[in-house]
Design a protein around this motif. Structure first.
Motif, PDB file in Angstrom:
ATOM      1  N   ALA A 254       0.878  -1.269   0.186  1.00 34.55           N
ATOM      2  CA  ALA A 254       0.001   0.200  -0.129  1.00 34.55           C
ATOM      3  C   ALA A 254       0.763   1.199  -0.006  1.00 34.55           C
ATOM      4  N   ILE A 255       1.898   1.160   0.648  1.00 33.16           N
ATOM      5  CA  ILE A 255       2.865   2.565   0.903  1.00 33.16           C
ATOM      6  C   ILE A 255       3.614   2.408  -0.419  1.00 33.16           C
ATOM      7  N   ASN A 256       3.859   1.432  -0.902  1.00 33.93           N
ATOM      8  CA  ASN A 256       4.654   1.595  -2.660  1.00 33.93           C
ATOM      9  C   ASN A 256       3.568   1.966  -3.369  1.00 33.93           C
ATOM     10  N   VAL A 257       2.336   2.132  -3.199  1.00 36.18           N
ATOM     11  CA  VAL A 257       1.379   2.663  -4.084  1.00 36.18           C
ATOM     12  C   VAL A 257       1.625   4.486  -4.066  1.00 36.18           C
ATOM     13  N   ALA A 258       1.696   4.510  -2.756  1.00 34.53           N
ATOM     14  CA  ALA A 258       1.721   6.148  -2.485  1.00 34.53           C
ATOM     15  C   ALA A 258       2.992   6.788  -2.786  1.00 34.53           C
ATOM     16  N   VAL A 259       4.229   6.242  -2.352  1.00 37.20           N
ATOM     17  CA  VAL A 259       5.582   6.592  -2.394  1.00 37.20           C
ATOM     18  C   VAL A 259       6.336   6.073  -3.178  1.00 37.20           C
ATOM     19  N   PRO A 260       7.380   6.610  -3.771  1.00 36.01           N
ATOM     20  CA  PRO A 260       8.224   6.019  -4.677  1.00 36.01           C
ATOM     21  C   PRO A 260       9.285   5.306  -4.167  1.00 36.01           C
ATOM     22  N   PHE A 261      10.135   4.748  -5.050  1.00 32.12           N
ATOM     23  CA  PHE A 261      11.685   4.176  -4.840  1.00 32.12           C
ATOM     24  C   PHE A 261      11.248   3.144  -3.553  1.00 32.12           C
ATOM     25  N   ARG A 262      10.314   2.677  -3.617  1.00 31.28           N
ATOM     26  CA  ARG A 262      10.095   1.152  -2.642  1.00 31.28           C
ATOM     27  C   ARG A 262      10.351   1.599  -1.382  1.00 31.28           C
ATOM     28  N   ALA A 263       9.564   2.637  -0.758  1.00 30.74           N
ATOM     29  CA  ALA A 263       9.644   3.007   0.577  1.00 30.74           C
ATOM     30  C   ALA A 263       8.918   2.048   1.373  1.00 30.74           C
ATOM     31  N   GLY A 264       7.843   1.443   0.863  1.00 29.41           N
ATOM     32  CA  GLY A 264       7.259   0.424   1.719  1.00 29.41           C
ATOM     33  C   GLY A 264       8.075  -0.828   2.155  1.00 29.41           C
ATOM     34  N   ASP A 265       8.887  -0.997   1.465  1.00 29.24           N
ATOM     35  CA  ASP A 265      10.199  -2.008   1.824  1.00 29.24           C
ATOM     36  C   ASP A 265      10.870  -1.628   2.992  1.00 29.24           C
ATOM     37  N   ILE A 266      11.160  -0.333   3.170  1.00 28.93           N
ATOM     38  CA  ILE A 266      11.869  -0.028   4.574  1.00 28.93           C
ATOM     39  C   ILE A 266      10.811   0.210   5.705  1.00 28.93           C
ATOM     40  N   TRP A 267       9.804   0.602   5.156  1.00 31.93           N
ATOM     41  CA  TRP A 267       8.531   0.481   6.290  1.00 31.93           C
ATOM     42  C   TRP A 267       8.321  -0.780   6.873  1.00 31.93           C
ATOM     43  N   ARG A 268       8.332  -1.981   5.933  1.00 29.66           N
ATOM     44  CA  ARG A 268       8.055  -3.231   6.494  1.00 29.66           C
ATOM     45  C   ARG A 268       9.247  -3.766   7.403  1.00 29.66           C
ATOM     46  N   CYS A 269      10.410  -3.253   7.046  1.00 23.99           N
ATOM     47  CA  CYS A 269      11.581  -3.677   8.062  1.00 23.99           C
ATOM     48  C   CYS A 269      11.259  -2.764   9.355  1.00 23.99           C
ATOM     49  N   GLY A 270      10.990  -1.668   9.234  1.00 25.12           N
ATOM     50  CA  GLY A 270      10.795  -0.839  10.432  1.00 25.12           C
ATOM     51  C   GLY A 270       9.886  -1.361  11.328  1.00 25.12           C
ATOM     52  N   VAL A 271       8.721  -1.554  10.946  1.00 28.82           N
ATOM     53  CA  VAL A 271       7.548  -2.019  11.755  1.00 28.82           C
ATOM     54  C   VAL A 271       8.040  -3.529  12.301  1.00 28.82           C
ATOM     55  N   THR A 272       8.488  -4.387  11.549  1.00 29.69           N
ATOM     56  CA  THR A 272       8.803  -5.789  11.943  1.00 29.69           C
ATOM     57  C   THR A 272       9.818  -5.498  13.194  1.00 29.69           C
TER      58      THR A 272
ATOM     59  N   VAL B 255      -4.987  -3.439  -3.423  1.00 28.58           N
ATOM     60  CA  VAL B 255      -3.887  -3.022  -2.813  1.00 28.58           C
ATOM     61  C   VAL B 255      -3.623  -2.062  -1.658  1.00 28.58           C
ATOM     62  N   ILE B 256      -4.303  -1.058  -1.808  1.00 29.25           N
ATOM     63  CA  ILE B 256      -4.536   0.188  -0.824  1.00 29.25           C
ATOM     64  C   ILE B 256      -5.287  -0.496   0.144  1.00 29.25           C
ATOM     65  N   LEU B 257      -6.456  -1.048  -0.159  1.00 29.94           N
ATOM     66  CA  LEU B 257      -7.612  -1.412   1.096  1.00 29.94           C
ATOM     67  C   LEU B 257      -6.900  -2.619   2.041  1.00 29.94           C
ATOM     68  N   THR B 258      -6.387  -3.479   1.223  1.00 31.18           N
ATOM     69  CA  THR B 258      -5.671  -4.637   2.105  1.00 31.18           C
ATOM     70  C   THR B 258      -4.643  -3.948   3.039  1.00 31.18           C
ATOM     71  N   GLY B 259      -3.850  -3.027   2.310  1.00 29.42           N
ATOM     72  CA  GLY B 259      -2.681  -2.605   2.846  1.00 29.42           C
ATOM     73  C   GLY B 259      -2.848  -1.621   4.084  1.00 29.42           C
ATOM     74  N   LEU B 260      -4.166  -0.717   3.894  1.00 28.49           N
ATOM     75  CA  LEU B 260      -4.862  -0.246   5.200  1.00 28.49           C
ATOM     76  C   LEU B 260      -5.004  -1.006   6.277  1.00 28.49           C
ATOM     77  N   PHE B 261      -5.638  -2.070   5.841  1.00 26.07           N
ATOM     78  CA  PHE B 261      -6.182  -2.869   6.798  1.00 26.07           C
ATOM     79  C   PHE B 261      -4.994  -3.428   7.652  1.00 26.07           C
ATOM     80  N   GLY B 262      -3.711  -3.740   6.835  1.00 28.05           N
ATOM     81  CA  GLY B 262      -2.584  -4.185   7.581  1.00 28.05           C
ATOM     82  C   GLY B 262      -2.024  -3.217   8.613  1.00 28.05           C
ATOM     83  N   ILE B 263      -1.970  -1.918   7.906  1.00 31.96           N
ATOM     84  CA  ILE B 263      -1.206  -0.760   8.855  1.00 31.96           C
ATOM     85  C   ILE B 263      -2.170  -0.697  10.016  1.00 31.96           C
ATOM     86  N   ILE B 264      -3.470  -0.608   9.980  1.00 31.96           N
ATOM     87  CA  ILE B 264      -4.366  -0.602  10.945  1.00 31.96           C
ATOM     88  C   ILE B 264      -4.236  -1.679  12.124  1.00 31.96           C
TER      89      ILE B 264
END
Length: 344
Positions: A92-110, A313-322
């Motif tokens: 979901a974050i990759n849809v909103a932010v470029p350069f695969r920022a969601g990949d870094i986010w998933r490492c951060g929350v994990t 992707v956004i809906l399932t991703g928002l569900f995961g983030i929440i």
């Protein structure tokens, strides 16, 4: 955060998006928009299109189990639900932010919820993404060998965006000089200035990242890792290919053309633009047109499929983030209660 940093971050996010939008305009500005709207309203079987979404979700869940297996090999088992929600939020974050920022986010929350060192998670992320790159490379090479005529036609009709760009990058002498200069600079820093604290911290970071990369060597069930990789990409293919049957002009194209279009779309997603917007459309439209679909129909197909899949992707991703903080709050509350009971 000062004004300069805010401007820089805004530019990093908006520039790739603007480039994607510009490519969309280039693709659609000469199209018959009225006819595309008619196709969207009356010529799409949305039941079939929506049924394909479950395969995309299933592939991402299997990806989560595969990533969890890499992390487990580091010596600390992780909660599978945390990893699943992190993966969903990642996309979901990759849809909103470029350069695969969601990949870094998933490492951060994990790292936050599972207490696994961030650098080691980055190493496992590298293995995860390298596996994807290898799969796309194998699929592309296989299709190229058996569909040379398609690739010849595709590259001859679209040289400015594909062939020339790649050729200029990899054939330029400055690319080699730049890489050599970076290697020499790193060598000097790590030998002549190894006493500096920043260099020592960098060494620790690199060591931890390398430990994460080596997680692939520590996996006990490598056959399962391979099976999961095949299932992930089979799921992604069905996620894309089933959508062919939602349109009258693509349902009879067959699995070979579906596979070619899928691989080309996967190459488009690799470009560091939010969700591959614009580039994904270009690859899919150009492929379908090469196989005889008229440009208006191809444009409608790309527009609808990309929009529906992106919303999913956004809906399932928002569900995961929440869900992540909620399920971990319950775990923290339960742990606190257990500790209190033990101290009584």
């Amino acid at each position: 955060m000062n004004l300069k940093q805010i401007f820089g971050n805004t530019l990093k996010i908006s520039l790739p998006l603007l480039l994607g939008i510009a490519l969309l305009w280039y693709l659609y500005h000469k199209s018959n928009i009225g006819e595309i709207v008619t196709i969207i309203k009356t010529r799409v079987d949305y039941k079939i299109l929506f049924s394909s979404l479950i395969f995309g979700l299933g592939a991402n869940i299997i990806r989560a189990f595969r990533w969890a297996m890499l992390i487990d090999s580091l010596g600390k088992p992780v909660g599978k639900m945390n990893v699943i929600y992190a993966i969903l939020g990642n996309y979901a974050i990759n849809v909103a932010v470029p350069f695969r920022a969601g990949d870094i986010w998933r490492c951060g929350v994990t790292n936050r919820y599972e207490k696994v060192p961030f650098a080691k998670l980055l190493g496992t992320l590298f293995v995860d993404r390298f596996s994807d790159t290898l799969m796309v490379a194998i699929l592309t090479l296989s299709l190229f060998l058996f569909n040379i005529s398609f690739f010849n036609q595709f590259f001859s009709e679209n040289p400015p965006l594909v062939v020339n760009t790649l050729y200029n990058i990899f054939s330029s002498v400055w690319t080699g000089v730049g890489l050599l200069a970076v290697i020499v600079l790193i060598r000097i820093l790590f030998t002549k200035f190894k006493h500096l604290i920043v260099i020592q911290k960098a060494k620790v970071l690199i060591f931890n990242v390398w430990e994460g990369i080596r997680s692939i060597l520590k996996i006990k069930r490598r056959s399962l890792f391979l099976l999961q990789t095949l299932l992930i990409w089979s799921g992604y293919f069905l996620y894309f290919y089933i959508s062919f049957y939602a349109f009258g002009f693509t349902k009879d194209l067959g699995i070979r053309i579906g596979l070619i279009a899928f691989v080309m779309s996967s190459l488009g997603v690799a470009v560091p633009v939010q969700g591959g917007i614009g580039v994904w459309h270009f690859m899919v439209i150009s492929t379908l047109v090469t196989f005889g679909v008229n440009k208006t129909d191809a444009g409608a197909f790309a527009f609808v499929v990309f929009a529906v899949q992106s919303m999913w992707v956004i809906l399932t991703g928002l569900f995961g983030i929440i869900a992540l903080p909620l399920i971990n709050k319950k775990c923290e509350s339960a742990n606190t209660l257990n500790i209190q009971n033990k101290t009584k």
